[in-house]
Enzyme design. Sequence first.
Site, PDB file in Angstrom:
ATOM      1  N   ARG A   1      -3.907  -1.148 -27.190  1.00  0.00           N
ATOM      2  CA  ARG A   1      -4.790  -0.382 -28.324  1.00  0.00           C
ATOM      3  C   ARG A   1      -3.953   0.478 -29.229  1.00  0.00           C
ATOM      4  NH1 ARG A   1     -10.560  -0.521 -27.344  1.00  0.00           N
ATOM      5  NH2 ARG A   1     -10.626   1.511 -28.424  1.00  0.00           N
TER       6      ARG A   1
ATOM      7  N   HIS B   1      -9.984  -6.658 -34.091  1.00  0.00           N
ATOM      8  CA  HIS B   1     -10.549  -6.175 -32.759  1.00  0.00           C
ATOM      9  C   HIS B   1     -10.866  -7.471 -31.855  1.00  0.00           C
ATOM     10  CE1 HIS B   1     -11.619  -3.926 -29.478  1.00  0.00           C
ATOM     11  NE2 HIS B   1     -12.480  -3.033 -30.250  1.00  0.00           N
TER      12      HIS B   1
ATOM     13  N   GLN C   1     -13.324  -7.505 -28.701  1.00  0.00           N
ATOM     14  CA  GLN C   1     -14.469  -7.323 -28.981  1.00  0.00           C
ATOM     15  C   GLN C   1     -15.470  -8.310 -29.289  1.00  0.00           C
ATOM     16  OE1 GLN C   1     -16.396  -4.169 -28.506  1.00  0.00           O
ATOM     17  NE2 GLN C   1     -18.124  -5.754 -28.723  1.00  0.00           N
TER      18      GLN C   1
ATOM     19  N   ASP D   1     -21.394  -1.033 -36.832  1.00  0.00           N
ATOM     20  CA  ASP D   1     -20.351  -0.485 -36.183  1.00  0.00           C
ATOM     21  C   ASP D   1     -20.263   0.911 -36.889  1.00  0.00           C
ATOM     22  OD1 ASP D   1     -17.981   0.158 -34.614  1.00  0.00           O
ATOM     23  OD2 ASP D   1     -16.902  -0.993 -35.868  1.00  0.00           O
TER      24      ASP D   1
ATOM     25  N   SER E   1     -14.178   5.265 -38.456  1.00  0.00           N
ATOM     26  CA  SER E   1     -13.157   4.766 -37.143  1.00  0.00           C
ATOM     27  C   SER E   1     -12.109   6.250 -36.964  1.00  0.00           C
ATOM     28  CB  SER E   1     -12.630   3.623 -37.610  1.00  0.00           C
ATOM     29  OG  SER E   1     -13.428   2.789 -37.911  1.00  0.00           O
TER      30      SER E   1
ATOM     31  N   CYS F   1     -20.845  -2.422 -31.145  1.00  0.00           N
ATOM     32  CA  CYS F   1     -19.784  -2.196 -30.176  1.00  0.00           C
ATOM     33  C   CYS F   1     -19.733  -0.990 -29.400  1.00  0.00           C
ATOM     34  CB  CYS F   1     -18.540  -2.628 -30.667  1.00  0.00           C
ATOM     35  SG  CYS F   1     -17.820  -1.407 -31.877  1.00  0.00           S
ATOM     36  N   LEU F   2     -20.470   0.025 -29.816  1.00  0.00           N
ATOM     37  CA  LEU F   2     -20.707   1.331 -29.165  1.00  0.00           C
ATOM     38  C   LEU F   2     -19.323   2.123 -29.238  1.00  0.00           C
ATOM     39  CD1 LEU F   2     -22.649   0.484 -26.099  1.00  0.00           C
ATOM     40  CD2 LEU F   2     -23.777   0.890 -28.351  1.00  0.00           C
TER      41      LEU F   2
ATOM     42  N   ARG G   1     -17.982  -6.779 -22.255  1.00  0.00           N
ATOM     43  CA  ARG G   1     -16.293  -6.454 -22.456  1.00  0.00           C
ATOM     44  C   ARG G   1     -15.807  -6.533 -21.253  1.00  0.00           C
ATOM     45  NH1 ARG G   1     -14.658  -3.384 -26.692  1.00  0.00           N
ATOM     46  NH2 ARG G   1     -12.554  -4.051 -25.871  1.00  0.00           N
TER      47      ARG G   1
END
Length: 255
Positions: free
Chosen positions: A33, A60, A63, A169, A173, A211-212, A238
């Site tokens: 990541r 991503h 995801q 989402d 970010s 996606c939390l 996931r």
Amino acid sequence: MFLGSQDIQLGVNESLLDTSKVVSSMVDGIMARVGAHSEIETLAKYSTVPIINALSDLYHPTQILADLMTLHELYTPKGSEPHTISPATTLKNLRLAWVGDGNNILHSLMLQLPKVGMHMTMATPKGYEPNTAILKQARNNALEAGTELLGAFHDPKEALQDADIIVTDTWISMGQEEEKKQRLQDFAGYQLTREMIEASGAKAGWKFLHCLPRKQEEVTDDVFYSPHSHVFQEAENRKWTILACIHQLLVKKGF
């Protein structure tokens, strides 16, 4: 090995090139990541083992695997097991609406949905549209697959019309925390509510994914905790899709 931000400083005290060579000498694969997508590309260039992109600022992909698995489970006909039927069959011609930021999740959705025959609409505020090069590639993918990729609209109601699936989402970010005040102003009117979704003409059995972690300004409780929401099933998936990625990595290595 787990190497968090306190254990390793990518590109700070040691170059990405050096990190890639050292870490790949100790393991059979790397799941990373990162911030800039160029960091994933550098790791892949110099690593001696496979690299899995677990998140970058542009994409991503892991995801989206969980999202597609969740939708595949939801749309598998009663009496059938998901593993006995292809997602290209269960998901074909479904329409997914994105309402939110033109971020890495949106980029990956745009590129992947045509592969299973899904259509897509999107709404982003002005100035928050998806990357133009990625959008162009996604439209080419959709054209080749015979699917639709519509937008980017600036009115969420336009994107929500005829939607089978609705996805949003975070608006802020990682690395964008200083922009929070401005972003909350720019995203005014983008909060997903039950009233907005149903007034916009979404399909009666619409499904919601996120996606939390979720914040209240993005989606209200009457959507997030409703029977239409499948966010916790998505979160569990996931685990299974990441395990599948690691399995494929090991197969590639010959295990």
